[in-house]
Design a protein around this motif. Structure first.
Motif, mmCIF file in Angstrom:
data_model
loop_
_atom_site.group_PDB
_atom_site.id
_atom_site.type_symbol
_atom_site.label_atom_id
_atom_site.label_comp_id
_atom_site.label_asym_id
_atom_site.label_seq_id
_atom_site.Cartn_x
_atom_site.Cartn_y
_atom_site.Cartn_z
ATOM 1 N N ALA A 60 50.475 41.433 33.728
ATOM 2 C CA ALA A 60 50.053 42.021 32.459
ATOM 3 C C ALA A 60 50.969 41.571 31.324
ATOM 4 C CB ALA A 60 50.046 43.547 32.560
ATOM 5 N N LYS A 61 52.255 41.549 31.584
ATOM 6 C CA LYS A 61 53.215 41.141 30.556
ATOM 7 C C LYS A 61 53.139 39.636 30.284
ATOM 8 C CE LYS A 61 56.369 44.953 31.563
ATOM 9 N NZ LYS A 61 57.672 45.351 32.136
ATOM 10 N N GLU A 62 52.986 38.862 31.343
ATOM 11 C CA GLU A 62 52.963 37.404 31.158
ATOM 12 C C GLU A 62 51.694 36.923 30.471
ATOM 13 O OE1 GLU A 62 53.287 33.320 33.852
ATOM 14 O OE2 GLU A 62 54.393 35.120 34.429
ATOM 15 N N LEU A 63 50.559 37.561 30.787
ATOM 16 C CA LEU A 63 49.278 37.072 30.271
ATOM 17 C C LEU A 63 48.829 37.757 28.981
ATOM 18 C CD1 LEU A 63 47.299 36.732 33.632
ATOM 19 C CD2 LEU A 63 48.593 34.984 32.398
ATOM 20 N N ALA A 64 49.520 38.803 28.576
ATOM 21 C CA ALA A 64 49.134 39.526 27.355
ATOM 22 C C ALA A 64 49.063 38.633 26.118
ATOM 23 C CB ALA A 64 50.086 40.693 27.107
ATOM 24 N N PRO A 65 49.993 37.691 25.916
ATOM 25 C CA PRO A 65 49.898 36.839 24.723
ATOM 26 C C PRO A 65 48.624 36.001 24.664
ATOM 27 C CG PRO A 65 52.113 36.733 25.650
ATOM 28 C CD PRO A 65 51.251 37.447 26.650
ATOM 29 N N ARG A 66 47.974 35.821 25.819
ATOM 30 C CA ARG A 66 46.716 35.064 25.856
ATOM 31 C C ARG A 66 45.498 35.974 25.780
ATOM 32 N NH1 ARG A 66 46.800 31.748 31.089
ATOM 33 N NH2 ARG A 66 44.669 31.387 30.348
ATOM 34 N N GLY A 67 45.723 37.264 25.565
ATOM 35 C CA GLY A 67 44.606 38.196 25.462
ATOM 36 C C GLY A 67 43.989 38.578 26.791
ATOM 37 N N ILE A 68 44.720 38.351 27.889
ATOM 38 C CA ILE A 68 44.229 38.708 29.220
ATOM 39 C C ILE A 68 44.894 40.007 29.651
ATOM 40 C CG2 ILE A 68 44.065 38.025 31.644
ATOM 41 C CD1 ILE A 68 44.227 35.099 30.688
ATOM 42 N N ARG A 69 44.088 41.021 29.894
ATOM 43 C CA ARG A 69 44.603 42.308 30.350
ATOM 44 C C ARG A 69 44.603 42.351 31.878
ATOM 45 N NH1 ARG A 69 41.686 46.214 29.802
ATOM 46 N NH2 ARG A 69 39.678 45.203 29.374
ATOM 47 N N VAL A 70 45.630 42.972 32.463
ATOM 48 C CA VAL A 70 45.730 43.078 33.917
ATOM 49 C C VAL A 70 46.058 44.524 34.277
ATOM 50 C CG1 VAL A 70 46.784 42.184 36.018
ATOM 51 C CG2 VAL A 70 46.641 40.722 33.985
ATOM 52 N N ASN A 71 45.188 45.145 35.038
ATOM 53 C CA ASN A 71 45.381 46.522 35.466
ATOM 54 C C ASN A 71 45.056 46.651 36.954
ATOM 55 O OD1 ASN A 71 45.889 48.114 32.840
ATOM 56 N ND2 ASN A 71 44.062 46.900 32.338
ATOM 57 N N ALA A 72 45.333 47.813 37.491
ATOM 58 C CA ALA A 72 44.996 48.074 38.893
ATOM 59 C C ALA A 72 44.351 49.444 39.016
ATOM 60 C CB ALA A 72 46.242 48.006 39.772
ATOM 61 N N VAL A 73 43.548 49.585 40.052
ATOM 62 C CA VAL A 73 43.011 50.878 40.447
ATOM 63 C C VAL A 73 43.575 51.184 41.830
ATOM 64 C CG1 VAL A 73 40.932 52.093 41.186
ATOM 65 C CG2 VAL A 73 40.905 50.762 39.088
ATOM 66 N N ALA A 74 44.069 52.399 42.003
ATOM 67 C CA ALA A 74 44.658 52.798 43.287
ATOM 68 C C ALA A 74 43.805 53.888 43.931
ATOM 69 C CB ALA A 74 46.088 53.289 43.085
ATOM 70 N N PRO A 75 42.841 53.503 44.750
ATOM 71 C CA PRO A 75 42.008 54.509 45.409
ATOM 72 C C PRO A 75 42.794 55.273 46.470
ATOM 73 C CG PRO A 75 40.993 52.321 45.464
ATOM 74 C CD PRO A 75 42.414 52.146 45.089
ATOM 75 N N GLY A 76 42.340 56.489 46.735
ATOM 76 C CA GLY A 76 42.843 57.223 47.884
ATOM 77 C C GLY A 76 41.957 56.918 49.077
ATOM 78 N N ILE A 77 41.606 57.933 49.828
ATOM 79 C CA ILE A 77 40.764 57.746 51.012
ATOM 80 C C ILE A 77 39.299 57.755 50.573
ATOM 81 C CG2 ILE A 77 40.100 58.725 53.233
ATOM 82 C CD1 ILE A 77 42.964 59.907 53.339
ATOM 83 N N VAL A 78 38.653 56.614 50.739
ATOM 84 C CA VAL A 78 37.290 56.410 50.249
ATOM 85 C C VAL A 78 36.398 56.048 51.429
ATOM 86 C CG1 VAL A 78 35.854 55.024 48.685
ATOM 87 C CG2 VAL A 78 38.183 55.652 48.019
ATOM 88 N N ARG A 79 35.145 56.462 51.362
ATOM 89 C CA ARG A 79 34.209 56.202 52.458
ATOM 90 C C ARG A 79 33.763 54.737 52.456
ATOM 91 N NH1 ARG A 79 32.731 60.783 54.927
ATOM 92 N NH2 ARG A 79 33.011 62.749 53.794
ATOM 93 N N THR A 80 34.493 53.902 53.173
ATOM 94 C CA THR A 80 34.126 52.492 53.321
ATOM 95 C C THR A 80 34.343 52.077 54.772
ATOM 96 O OG1 THR A 80 36.320 51.529 52.916
ATOM 97 C CG2 THR A 80 34.974 52.051 50.979
ATOM 98 N N ASP A 81 33.936 50.844 55.089
ATOM 99 C CA ASP A 81 34.058 50.337 56.452
ATOM 100 C C ASP A 81 35.492 50.028 56.851
ATOM 101 O OD1 ASP A 81 31.330 50.484 56.639
ATOM 102 O OD2 ASP A 81 30.982 48.350 56.260
ATOM 103 N N ILE A 82 36.434 50.050 55.926
ATOM 104 C CA ILE A 82 37.802 49.663 56.241
ATOM 105 C C ILE A 82 38.410 50.574 57.305
ATOM 106 C CG2 ILE A 82 39.038 51.052 54.497
ATOM 107 C CD1 ILE A 82 40.743 48.507 53.940
ATOM 108 N N HIS A 83 37.911 51.813 57.394
ATOM 109 C CA HIS A 83 38.476 52.761 58.357
ATOM 110 C C HIS A 83 38.108 52.394 59.789
ATOM 111 C CE1 HIS A 83 39.692 55.099 54.952
ATOM 112 N NE2 HIS A 83 38.454 55.126 54.511
#
Length: 242
Positions: free
Chosen positions: A166-189
């Motif tokens: 996020a800090k490195e790419l901000a001058p180029r107008g590129i935003r970088v974020n994350a989503v941190a899910p908890g326990i979600v109903r998916t096949d990963i389990h």
């Protein structure tokens, strides 16, 4: 010009829910999958039914050449504007002392190296700003004791990658974020050996239930969109209070 977004691990779960939500908002989508061709093609058909362009690419995100092919396919849809780094794996739940080296390497390869390779391609190809969303996990701060400390550690690295990029790419107008899910109903389990984990864990989640893929997809879509124009370097927790 319509947004063009790459979604890794887009054939199922959070990735598929995100693809459908973004298509409804007018995004052209290039998604990758590793094994389930039929599931990926079903998602693509749903996306195209909304009027957008969509393509599914079989690609292992730990392979630089296959990652390049994925982004080259996306470029045919138009200039790249977004990346959702979502392809992830875990391994059988168990004590840290019983962790197999091959499982450790695969988890780090997919959840960290794959994210780096895809973010690198996106950063190279985003010529007029853009947004990257990395799918992390609440485990990054909880640690995954007795279950998958190595997976939690890899997701902790995802959070650090998010802040640094996020800090490195901000001058180029590129935003970088994350989503941190908890326990979600998916096949990963199922891969972890505890397919009913969302139900088993409900009692220790403050909201009293596991999450649904579309609830995470909504957060991802917000971070990619114009309403999040001043948001970068953020890890947005979608974990029911965990």
């Amino acid at each position: 010009m319509a947004p063009v977004t790459v979604i890794t691990g887009g054939g199922r779960g959070i990735g598929a829910a995100t693809a459908r939500r973004l298509a409804a908002a007018g995004h052209h989508v290039a998604l990758c999958y590793l094994r389930d061709h039929a599931a990926a093609e079903t998602v693509v058909a749903d996306l195209r039914a909304t009027g957008v362009s969509a393509v599914a690419v079989c690609a292992d995100t730990t392979d630089p050449d296959q990652v390049d092919e994925l982004f080259t396919a996306a470029a045919r849809l138009g200039p790249l504007t977004g990346l959702v780094n979502n392809a992830g794996v875990t391994s059988p739940i168990g004590p840290f002392t019983e962790l197999r080296v091959e499982d450790l390497r695969r988890v780090v390869d997919v959840n960290l190296i794959g994210y780096v390779l895809c973010a690198q391609q996106a950063a190279r190809r985003m010529t007029d700003g853009g947004a990257i969303v990395n799918v992390s996990s609440a485990a990054a701060t909880l640690g995954g004791p007795g279950e998958y400390v190595h997976y939690a550690a890899a997701k902790g690295a995802t959070d650090t990658l998010t802040v640094g990029l996020a800090k490195e790419l901000a001058p180029r107008g590129i935003r970088v974020n994350a989503v941190a899910p908890g326990i979600v109903r998916t096949d990963i389990h199922a891969v972890s050996g505890v397919p009913d984990r969302p139900d088993r864990a409900a009692g220790r989640i403050p909201l009293g239930r596991a999450g649904e893929p579309d609830e995470v997809a909504a957060a991802i879509a917000w971070l990619l969109g114009p309403d999040a124009s001043y948001t970068t370097g953020t890890v947005l927790r979608v974990a029911g209070g965990l």
